[in-house]
Design a protein around this motif. Structure first.
Motif, PDB file in Angstrom:
ATOM      1  N   GLU A  70       0.794  -1.127   0.019  1.00 54.24           N
ATOM      2  CA  GLU A  70      -0.466  -0.321   0.036  1.00 54.24           C
ATOM      3  C   GLU A  70       0.980   1.286   0.269  1.00 54.24           C
ATOM      4  O   GLU A  70       0.632   2.696  -0.848  1.00 54.24           O
ATOM      5  CB  GLU A  70      -1.277  -0.308   0.891  1.00 54.24           C
ATOM      6  CG  GLU A  70      -2.055  -0.762   1.491  1.00 54.24           C
ATOM      7  CD  GLU A  70      -3.244  -0.968   2.383  1.00 54.24           C
ATOM      8  OE1 GLU A  70      -2.828  -0.215   3.460  1.00 54.24           O
ATOM      9  OE2 GLU A  70      -3.797  -2.148   2.980  1.00 54.24           O
ATOM     10  N   ARG A  71       1.915   0.748   0.860  1.00 55.90           N
ATOM     11  CA  ARG A  71       2.953   2.408   0.823  1.00 55.90           C
ATOM     12  C   ARG A  71       3.655   2.951  -0.663  1.00 55.90           C
ATOM     13  O   ARG A  71       3.665   3.563  -0.555  1.00 55.90           O
ATOM     14  CB  ARG A  71       3.786   2.447   1.899  1.00 55.90           C
ATOM     15  CG  ARG A  71       4.890   2.976   1.864  1.00 55.90           C
ATOM     16  CD  ARG A  71       5.370   3.030   3.089  1.00 55.90           C
ATOM     17  NE  ARG A  71       6.617   2.249   2.940  1.00 55.90           N
ATOM     18  CZ  ARG A  71       8.153   2.019   3.711  1.00 55.90           C
ATOM     19  NH1 ARG A  71       7.847   2.472   5.015  1.00 55.90           N
ATOM     20  NH2 ARG A  71       8.612   0.976   3.019  1.00 55.90           N
ATOM     21  N   TYR A  72       3.243   1.568  -1.499  1.00 51.78           N
ATOM     22  CA  TYR A  72       4.888   1.552  -2.307  1.00 51.78           C
ATOM     23  C   TYR A  72       3.133   1.613  -3.403  1.00 51.78           C
ATOM     24  O   TYR A  72       4.187   3.424  -4.168  1.00 51.78           O
ATOM     25  CB  TYR A  72       4.888   0.514  -3.471  1.00 51.78           C
ATOM     26  CG  TYR A  72       6.052   0.650  -4.368  1.00 51.78           C
ATOM     27  CD1 TYR A  72       7.157   1.353  -5.042  1.00 51.78           C
ATOM     28  CD2 TYR A  72       5.160   0.059  -5.389  1.00 51.78           C
ATOM     29  CE1 TYR A  72       7.787   1.214  -6.227  1.00 51.78           C
ATOM     30  CE2 TYR A  72       5.114   0.163  -6.697  1.00 51.78           C
ATOM     31  CZ  TYR A  72       6.539   1.002  -7.277  1.00 51.78           C
ATOM     32  OH  TYR A  72       7.063   0.930  -8.056  1.00 51.78           O
ATOM     33  N   GLU A  73       2.439   1.511  -3.725  1.00 55.79           N
ATOM     34  CA  GLU A  73       1.182   2.654  -4.461  1.00 55.79           C
ATOM     35  C   GLU A  73       1.169   3.591  -4.519  1.00 55.79           C
ATOM     36  O   GLU A  73       0.781   4.240  -5.152  1.00 55.79           O
ATOM     37  CB  GLU A  73      -0.201   1.140  -4.198  1.00 55.79           C
ATOM     38  CG  GLU A  73      -0.065   0.209  -4.917  1.00 55.79           C
ATOM     39  CD  GLU A  73       0.683  -0.337  -6.485  1.00 55.79           C
ATOM     40  OE1 GLU A  73       0.161   0.757  -7.028  1.00 55.79           O
ATOM     41  OE2 GLU A  73       1.350  -1.091  -6.556  1.00 55.79           O
ATOM     42  N   ALA A  74       1.023   4.302  -2.958  1.00 51.23           N
ATOM     43  CA  ALA A  74       1.046   5.473  -2.205  1.00 51.23           C
ATOM     44  C   ALA A  74       1.862   6.776  -2.948  1.00 51.23           C
ATOM     45  O   ALA A  74       1.206   7.798  -3.956  1.00 51.23           O
ATOM     46  CB  ALA A  74       0.512   6.025  -1.017  1.00 51.23           C
ATOM     47  N   MET A  75       3.568   6.023  -2.902  1.00 48.10           N
ATOM     48  CA  MET A  75       4.576   6.759  -3.371  1.00 48.10           C
ATOM     49  C   MET A  75       4.086   7.410  -4.920  1.00 48.10           C
ATOM     50  O   MET A  75       4.778   8.102  -5.563  1.00 48.10           O
ATOM     51  CB  MET A  75       5.794   5.764  -2.659  1.00 48.10           C
ATOM     52  CG  MET A  75       5.926   6.222  -1.424  1.00 48.10           C
ATOM     53  SD  MET A  75       7.045   5.059  -0.990  1.00 48.10           S
ATOM     54  CE  MET A  75       7.985   6.672   0.649  1.00 48.10           C
ATOM     55  N   LYS A  76       4.451   5.708  -5.174  1.00 45.55           N
ATOM     56  CA  LYS A  76       3.358   6.201  -6.783  1.00 45.55           C
ATOM     57  C   LYS A  76       2.945   6.818  -7.381  1.00 45.55           C
ATOM     58  O   LYS A  76       3.420   6.901  -8.062  1.00 45.55           O
ATOM     59  CB  LYS A  76       3.456   4.552  -7.480  1.00 45.55           C
ATOM     60  CG  LYS A  76       3.796   4.448  -8.656  1.00 45.55           C
ATOM     61  CD  LYS A  76       3.485   2.588  -9.333  1.00 45.55           C
ATOM     62  CE  LYS A  76       3.274   2.106 -10.536  1.00 45.55           C
ATOM     63  NZ  LYS A  76       2.506   1.131 -10.373  1.00 45.55           N
TER      64      LYS A  76
END
Length: 82
Positions: A70-76
């Motif tokens: 989830e964190r990676y997707e938000a950063m992306k």
């Protein structure tokens, strides 16, 4: 291994880019490569938890993986904003 597994994301924030009308947030890491559990097993704190409380460790490892995804997707998404 921490970066490639998604445990430690690499990014830059340059506020000067905002003044130029560009996105100041730059994501430098690639999508996690699926080695998170292998990385966690190599870390003493997680390996100790696995030996002491295997069922709880299993739950927490799954939760870590979900949250990091989830964190990676938000950063992306944040990096894609123009």
């Amino acid at each position: 291994m921490a970066v490639s597994s998604g445990y430690w994301p690499l990014y830059r924030y340059n506020p000067e880019l905002k003044a130029q009308g560009k996105n100041p947030f730059i994501l430098d890491c690639k999508k996690p490569d699926g080695t998170l559990q292998e990385f966690l097993s190599g870390e003493v704190r997680y390996a100790s938890l696995e030996k002491t409380f295997p069922e709880e460790s299993k739950k927490l490892r799954a939760r870590i993986e979900e949250e990091l995804t989830e964190r990676y997707e938000a950063m992306k998404l944040k990096a894609a904003v123009e």
